[in-house]
Design a protein around this motif. Structure first.
Motif, PDB file in Angstrom:
ATOM      1  N   ALA A 299       1.589  -6.919   2.004  1.00  0.00           N
ATOM      2  CA  ALA A 299       1.200  -7.408   0.600  1.00  0.00           C
ATOM      3  C   ALA A 299       0.163  -8.420   0.599  1.00  0.00           C
ATOM      4  O   ALA A 299      -0.649  -8.471  -0.536  1.00  0.00           O
TER       5      ALA A 299
ATOM      6  N   TRP B 219       0.464  -2.343  -9.266  1.00  0.00           N
ATOM      7  CA  TRP B 219       1.618  -1.778  -8.364  1.00  0.00           C
ATOM      8  C   TRP B 219       1.006  -1.475  -6.984  1.00  0.00           C
ATOM      9  O   TRP B 219      -0.087  -1.538  -6.721  1.00  0.00           O
ATOM     10  N   ILE B 220       1.994  -1.613  -5.983  1.00  0.00           N
ATOM     11  CA  ILE B 220       1.802  -1.223  -4.551  1.00  0.00           C
ATOM     12  C   ILE B 220       2.163   0.070  -4.121  1.00  0.00           C
ATOM     13  O   ILE B 220       3.601   0.386  -4.238  1.00  0.00           O
TER      14      ILE B 220
ATOM     15  N   VAL C 247      10.948  -3.713  -4.920  1.00  0.00           N
ATOM     16  CA  VAL C 247      10.792  -2.506  -3.960  1.00  0.00           C
ATOM     17  C   VAL C 247      11.755  -1.294  -4.256  1.00  0.00           C
ATOM     18  O   VAL C 247      12.793  -1.485  -4.330  1.00  0.00           O
TER      19      VAL C 247
ATOM     20  N   ALA D 203      -0.735   0.442   3.006  1.00  0.00           N
ATOM     21  CA  ALA D 203      -0.632   0.045   1.866  1.00  0.00           C
ATOM     22  C   ALA D 203      -1.691   0.228   0.989  1.00  0.00           C
ATOM     23  O   ALA D 203      -2.975  -0.175   1.451  1.00  0.00           O
TER      24      ALA D 203
ATOM     25  N   LEU E  33       8.095  -8.977  -5.296  1.00  0.00           N
ATOM     26  CA  LEU E  33       7.931  -7.630  -5.040  1.00  0.00           C
ATOM     27  C   LEU E  33       9.135  -6.936  -5.301  1.00  0.00           C
ATOM     28  O   LEU E  33      10.416  -7.374  -4.912  1.00  0.00           O
TER      29      LEU E  33
ATOM     30  N   VAL F 254       6.681  -2.068  -5.697  1.00  0.00           N
ATOM     31  CA  VAL F 254       6.154  -1.414  -4.514  1.00  0.00           C
ATOM     32  C   VAL F 254       6.980  -0.236  -4.236  1.00  0.00           C
ATOM     33  O   VAL F 254       8.356  -0.394  -4.411  1.00  0.00           O
TER      34      VAL F 254
END
Lengths: 305, 305
Positions: free
Chosen positions: B54, B7-8, B109, B19, B107, B66
């Motif tokens: 990303a 995951w981010i 979000v 990030a 992604l 994210v």
């Protein structure tokens, strides 16, 4: 026919200058002014700037005294007039005057000194000391604080014509900075003179009076109250103004006696200070700033060597 | 070969974004960033700005979460994430997340909410609440003040993962404003990092701690001390910095307990705050701000619906 001028009084500020032609009986017989403040002039440009204003006053043929207070005597002004050091008796203000070179011999120029303070917090004033002298000679029995609201508000402790000490609050400058450059500008964008300004002013003044030690935090509440409660630009501008003035007055509150505090400054600003003083149970007394600067220049002239 | 990303984590501020690619075991396996802060972007520009960052992290083929904290969730950001209201338990921060449209389906979000306060002084934060959650999960027994120095310093009262209340001091912004735009700029023009900065800092901090209610007046003493005592730009810059930090800490002093106060912010700034805290007999404990924001994003992710 223009009435005869006996001498010329000049208040030379950073952004403009004002001059009054004074008749033999001491009354103002003519006024003049320009935007040639100290901030715009190199030292060698002051004589021409003064001459341009003096010529508006219909000079007599014989030489006349010109008595100047304010920033013309600053280090970066026309000719430095070294500070008198508080505590000092302002009645001798003229003894510290300096006399710059004036090519046109019809004007005999004197520049009054400012006043500095070295003990109890370093401080400086230039111009306000002449207003204080003028207040003192017109109300010779007054002893107590004098408040001079403005960009840099001065609070002086006066005992007759003696200045015991003073402080400077950056209230007006901080209001402009925050309104123009800070994150608070978003909350003050719009009509800042709407109907909610007054309510904001009173709320801010109360917060400043109640917790002056929390100014850094209370400033941000302007922004938060716009975001959370939808406070309008006029309310926010009023709050910010009241908060700063309330904080300034709170810091001086314990030195305010039972006499009304003389307020010297713009009429609008003095009225706001008087309101906040009243919130503390004290009172303000608005003094005409032109009257006191003229009285001060006149009194100082008597002691010029 | 690049390690796999599970995951981010994203901290999206006003002026830039950072990030981190987080691996399956919870470790940071890659970092990225850009100067595309909220302040520079219209709402429809956020997806591309996120995608650009990303792509620096070597995305896997399958979709990844994210989790974003900070100004992306502001009203003028990507998609407003309405504030939680303090007092509140930050452990449920993820429940308030919003999910903006993201054209690239790789992604998923989530934008975390900020926290507001309506009682006891209106206030708002966006981003700091995630750092506070991170601090709380890494030091779960701590109860007391947390100080987050910066442009707008936050002081939060934490009880485990619960935020009881908070305030904001405009200390950093005021320092910049005064240094850049006010009359004090004349006294700070030159080398502000010279050998006298330290002495000025200590003198200013002591004045701020001693008389926080006199800030408006003490500010002007910077100018007066340069004029009267020839104080250098480095001394004046140190004094101004110390005065503001001392005043800020004095306003919070009565809420500081016996435990060291966690300090979250830039290392330089935290060191200054720790020095001034020590002058009051208290102590500061510098916390790594990246560690706590990552811990906070991870903890918040667990409660995202």
């Amino acid at each position: 026919m223009t009435e005869q001028i006996a001498w010329i009084a000049v208040d030379w500020g950073t952004s403009n200058l004002r001059a009054w032609g004074i008749g033999p009986a001491g009354a103002v017989v003519a006024t003049a002014g320009s935007d040639q403040g100290m901030g715009k002039l190199a030292p060698q440009e002051f004589p021409a700037a003064l001459m341009a204003v003096a010529n508006q006053l219909a000079l007599p043929d014989e030489p006349v005294d010109v008595v100047i207070c304010g920033m013309a005597g600053a280090r970066q002004g026309w000719l430095e007039a070294p500070y008198l050091e508080a505590p000092t008796d302002l009645i001798a203000l003229g003894q510290g005057a300096v006399h710059p070179n004036m090519p046109d011999e019809r004007l005999r120029v004197s520049i009054l000194p400012g006043v500095c303070q070295r003990e109890g917090g370093e401080n400086v004033m230039r111009g306000e000391e002449t207003q204080l002298l003028g207040l003192a000679v017109t109300a010779p029995t007054y002893a107590g604080l004098v408040c001079m609201p403005g960009t840099h508000s001065k609070w002086a402790r006066l005992e007759g014509t003696r200045i015991a000490g003073f402080s400077t609050a950056m209230t007006g400058e901080l209001f402009e900075l925050l309104k123009t450059h800070s994150v608070l500008r978003h909350s003050l964008a719009g009509d800042v003179n709407g109907p909610e300004r007054d309510g904001g002013f009173l709320a801010g003044a109360q917060d400043g009076l109640d917790e002056p030690e929390k100014l850094l935090g209370q400033l941000f509440e302007v922004r938060a109250s716009a975001l959370l409660s939808g406070r309008t630009p006029d309310w926010c501008a009023g709050y910010l103004s009241g908060l700063l003035i309330g904080t300034e007055i709170a810091a001086n509150r314990n030195q305010i006696g039972t006499d009304p505090v003389p307020l010297i400054g713009s009429a609008t600003l003095c009225a706001l200070y008087a309101r906040v003083l009243a919130m503390t149970g004290a009172a303000g007394r608005v003094v005409d700033s032109t009257e006191v600067v003229l009285a001060g220049l006149k009194a100082a002239r008597a002691s010029i060597a």
